[in-house]
Write an enzyme that holds these catalytic residues in place. Structure first.
Site, PDB file in Angstrom:
ATOM      1  N   GLU A  67      -1.705  -8.936   3.722  1.00 35.91           N
ATOM      2  CA  GLU A  67      -1.652  -9.326   5.147  1.00 35.91           C
ATOM      3  C   GLU A  67      -3.037  -9.431   5.771  1.00 35.91           C
ATOM      4  OE1 GLU A  67      -1.138  -6.377   4.039  1.00 35.91           O
ATOM      5  OE2 GLU A  67      -1.870  -4.878   5.460  1.00 35.91           O
ATOM      6  N   CYS A 126       0.836  -1.212   0.000  1.00 41.57           N
ATOM      7  CA  CYS A 126       0.000   0.000   0.000  1.00 41.57           C
ATOM      8  C   CYS A 126       0.870   1.260   0.000  1.00 41.57           C
ATOM      9  CB  CYS A 126      -1.005  -0.030   1.147  1.00 41.57           C
ATOM     10  SG  CYS A 126      -2.364   1.139   0.861  1.00 41.57           S
ATOM     11  N   HIS A 130      -3.604  -5.216   0.094  1.00 45.93           N
ATOM     12  CA  HIS A 130      -3.126  -5.593   1.431  1.00 45.93           C
ATOM     13  C   HIS A 130      -3.192  -7.109   1.626  1.00 45.93           C
ATOM     14  CE1 HIS A 130      -2.664  -1.738   3.657  1.00 45.93           C
ATOM     15  NE2 HIS A 130      -3.505  -1.289   2.751  1.00 45.93           N
TER      16      HIS A 130
END
Ligand code: MN
Length: 252
Positions: free
Chosen positions: A220, A114, A218
């Site tokens: 994660e 990001c 993202h």
């Protein structure tokens, strides 16, 4: 003679002014969890350190992870601040840009997420759209907020000959999207390897064989929903381990 130690993955933190007006340095737990699950040892890097200290930290790392966060000061890519540009953390800009340039020069693995793809691009000489809504035409919503971090916002089409496609095992994935800025001018040593259907750059990587990868989405937040996203962290940690082995053997 294998090195059994997990490679250290350095993650620059962010500035947090607490209720007592004390400065703290912090990071969302999603990043450290993702590195831990992938077999790396995550280390938070404070801001406002001397360049000598940052250098001494970098020389011990296997890889540099650039996390998400607030906007980069546009002066870092030679532009005036537009009204629609968001909050800025100049201490974080200074630390991350210095460390990223060092890691690029040393061929140390870098993974940007990001804000991290934007940091990577700016550090290497590229530029950003300060605000998608006011600078680009698009029918897609890219600026979901953290409570919607698992919402699959849009598709991403990936160049088949890219490292990203090899690691994910796919050339088309659905991703989350929590950004209002985007890569504009691509840095000379990077190439855009994935785009949203509206043309917005969703991933870059080094044009050569270094592990230097940035993604606008993202991964994660999607580890538990899409096993392919964990492979990104595993490939990064694996490259960090190889980098460390070369350095520790004194050939690097
Ligand atoms: Mn997006």
């Amino acid at each position: 003679m294998a090195n059994e130690l997990k490679p250290l993955i350095g993650i620059p933190s962010r500035s947090i002014w607490d209720g007592d007006r004390n400065l703290r340095f912090g990071l969302l737990a999603t990043y450290t969890r993702a590195v831990d699950l992938a077999g790396g040892a995550p280390i938070l890097i404070p801001l406002q350190l001397s360049e000598e200290t940052l250098h001494d930290i970098l020389t011990r790392l296997g890889g540099l992870l650039l996390a998400g966060g607030v906007d980069i000061d546009p002066k870092e890519f030679g532009e005036e601040l537009l009204p629609a540009c968001g909050e800025i953390d100049t201490a974080r800009d200074a630390t991350e840009l210095w460390m990223t340039r060092w890691a690029l020069a040393e061929r140390q693995p870098i993974f940007g997420i990001c804000r991290g793809i934007q940091t990577l691009n700016v550090a290497a000489g590229g530029s950003l759209y300060q605000d998608i809504a006011s600078q680009l035409e698009t029918d897609l919503k890219h600026d979901y907020r953290v409570p919607e971090a698992k919402v699959l916002a849009h598709a991403v089409n990936i160049e088949p000959d890219s490292r990203l496609a090899r690691v994910l095992g796919a050339t088309h994935v659905e991703v989350n999207s929590l950004h209002h800025q985007a890569v504009k001018g691509i840095a000379p040593e990077l190439r855009a390897v994935a785009h949203a259907p509206d043309g917005i750059v969703e991933a870059v990587e080094a044009a050569d064989d270094r592990f230097v990868v940035g993604v606008q989405f993202h991964p994660e937040w999607l580890l538990d929903e899409d096993g392919r996203m964990a492979r990104l962290f595993e490939a990064f940690v694996s490259s960090a381990r190889e980098y460390r082995e070369i350095k520790n053997n004194g050939t690097g």
